[in-house]
Scaffold this motif. Structure first.
Motif, short mmCIF file in Angstrom:
data_model
loop_
_atom_site.label_atom_id
_atom_site.label_comp_id
_atom_site.label_asym_id
_atom_site.label_seq_id
_atom_site.Cartn_x
_atom_site.Cartn_y
_atom_site.Cartn_z
N UNK A 250 59.49 84.29 38.35
CA UNK A 250 59.70 83.07 37.59
C UNK A 250 60.02 83.32 36.13
N UNK A 251 59.41 84.36 35.56
CA UNK A 251 59.69 84.70 34.16
C UNK A 251 61.15 85.06 33.98
N UNK A 252 61.71 85.77 34.98
CA UNK A 252 63.13 86.12 34.92
C UNK A 252 64.02 84.89 35.08
N UNK A 253 63.53 83.89 35.82
CA UNK A 253 64.32 82.68 36.08
C UNK A 253 64.15 81.61 35.01
N UNK A 254 63.16 81.75 34.16
CA UNK A 254 62.88 80.71 33.16
C UNK A 254 64.09 80.38 32.27
N UNK A 255 64.84 81.39 31.77
CA UNK A 255 66.01 81.04 30.93
C UNK A 255 67.03 80.19 31.68
N UNK A 256 67.23 80.48 32.99
CA UNK A 256 68.16 79.69 33.80
C UNK A 256 67.63 78.27 33.96
N UNK A 257 66.33 78.15 34.24
CA UNK A 257 65.72 76.84 34.39
C UNK A 257 65.82 76.03 33.10
N UNK A 258 65.67 76.72 31.97
CA UNK A 258 65.77 76.05 30.67
C UNK A 258 67.18 75.52 30.45
N UNK A 259 68.19 76.31 30.84
CA UNK A 259 69.58 75.87 30.71
C UNK A 259 69.86 74.65 31.60
N UNK A 260 69.33 74.70 32.84
CA UNK A 260 69.51 73.58 33.74
C UNK A 260 68.85 72.32 33.19
N UNK A 261 67.65 72.49 32.66
CA UNK A 261 66.94 71.35 32.07
C UNK A 261 67.73 70.77 30.90
N UNK A 262 68.32 71.67 30.11
CA UNK A 262 69.12 71.23 28.97
C UNK A 262 70.34 70.45 29.43
N UNK A 263 70.98 70.95 30.52
CA UNK A 263 72.14 70.25 31.07
C UNK A 263 71.79 68.87 31.59
N UNK A 264 70.68 68.78 32.31
CA UNK A 264 70.23 67.48 32.83
C UNK A 264 69.90 66.53 31.68
N UNK A 265 69.26 67.07 30.64
CA UNK A 265 68.92 66.25 29.47
C UNK A 265 70.18 65.70 28.81
N UNK A 266 71.22 66.53 28.73
CA UNK A 266 72.48 66.08 28.13
C UNK A 266 73.13 64.98 28.97
N UNK A 267 73.04 65.12 30.30
CA UNK A 267 73.59 64.10 31.18
C UNK A 267 72.84 62.78 31.02
N UNK A 268 71.53 62.87 30.92
CA UNK A 268 70.72 61.67 30.72
C UNK A 268 71.07 61.00 29.40
N UNK A 269 71.23 61.82 28.36
CA UNK A 269 71.59 61.29 27.04
C UNK A 269 72.94 60.58 27.09
N UNK A 270 73.88 61.18 27.84
CA UNK A 270 75.20 60.56 27.98
C UNK A 270 75.09 59.22 28.70
N UNK A 271 74.28 59.19 29.76
CA UNK A 271 74.07 57.95 30.49
C UNK A 271 73.43 56.89 29.61
N UNK A 272 72.45 57.30 28.80
CA UNK A 272 71.79 56.35 27.89
C UNK A 272 72.76 55.81 26.84
#
Length: 291
Positions: A250-272
């Protein structure tokens, strides 16, 4: 001569008829084989697709679980450093052997140690003294869980309750003492101030001493190590080791998960951002429909 030619023609004609029949049958067999092969290939392909999908889903699930473990581990690490300060390195070092020593993952060990560290801090301990106090209690909780066939978290909760002065959870472990016994123990340990007053921090240390004494008299201390070869403790050890592997992955995957979370957050912001305009468009369409 003509009869000979006719005989030859009949012979050839007969041979040709047999050949045509054999060829026709062979063609049917080939068609049948081709269809059977195609159906078999389709079934194999479908089965392989399901298997691949299953593996993909399982891998995704394991990856998500590993990321959760790593995230929890990071939070436990931060808490450990905040509570133990100079003594944090000692707790972190002990956590690396926690799976086999007490049946807890690295993160679980640090989390448990931190929960006891709060009591140690209230009692005035710091540095290595605080780390030793907390680590010893985590080991004791593993012994209590092993000795009484409890879940590790149940043993931890009962010991924490006992340190805070709740005696009922301790009675379930066969540990009995009252407020007078705590005061007497504190005086015996020289924890009273010059006026003979006993602070709450001193009472924590006195309760801890009484708990350790009674567990020792029962034979509970050291039980996890003594029975580590048993099925129950082997299961705890294996589970902890698996969680540690999950933390590493999971520690190795955390940076990828963080990028995915950032992408989802940007999509939500766009929708808002577009939500008000979409509502206006919906209302306008509704108005035109009513006209």
């Amino acid at each position: 001569m003509a009869g000979k030619k006719a005989s030859i023609s009949m012979l050839i004609g007969g041979d040709a008829s047999g050949l045509r029949k054999a060829t026709k049958n062979a063609t049917k067999s080939l068609d049948k084989f081709s269809k059977s092969s195609a159906n078999a290939a389709k079934k194999v392909g479908a089965a392989f697709g399901k298997m691949t999908a299953g593996i993909t889903v399982a891998a995704a699930g394991l990856g998500a679980k590993a990321v959760d473990l790593a995230s929890d581990f990071d939070e436990s690490m931060s808490k450990t450093k905040a509570i133990f300060r100079d003594g944090a390195d000692s707790i972190i070092a002990s956590s690396k052997e926690a799976a086999t020593a007490v049946g807890l993952s690295r993160g679980e060990f640090m989390e448990a140690a931190s929960s006891f560290g709060v009591f140690g801090t209230a009692a005035g301990l710091s540095g290595d003294d605080l780390a030793t106090f907390s680590a010893d209690l985590v080991r004791t909780s593993a012994d209590v869980a092993s000795f009484n066939n409890l879940k590790p978290e149940e043993a931890l909760a009962k010991l924490r309750a006992g340190l805070s002065g709740e005696t009922e959870p301790l009675k379930q472990l066969g540990i009995l003492f009252n407020a007078a016994a705590v005061d007497a123990k504190a005086l015996e340990m020289g924890l009273a101030d010059v006026n003979g007053e006993i602070s709450e921090g001193s009472k924590i240390m006195a309760r801890n001493a009484l708990i350790m004494e009674q567990l020792g008299a029962q034979g509970a201390l050291g039980d996890f190590e003594k029975t580590s070869g048993g099925l129950a403790n082997q299961q705890r050890i294996l589970t902890a080791r698996l969680k540690d592997v999950g933390i590493t992955i999971g520690t190795a995957l955390l940076p990828i998960a963080a990028k995915l979370a950032e992408g989802v957050s940007n999509l939500i912001a766009l929708g808002e951002r577009w939500a008000p305009q979409m509502e206006q468009l919906r209302d306008r369409v509704k108005e035109l429909g009513e006209q």
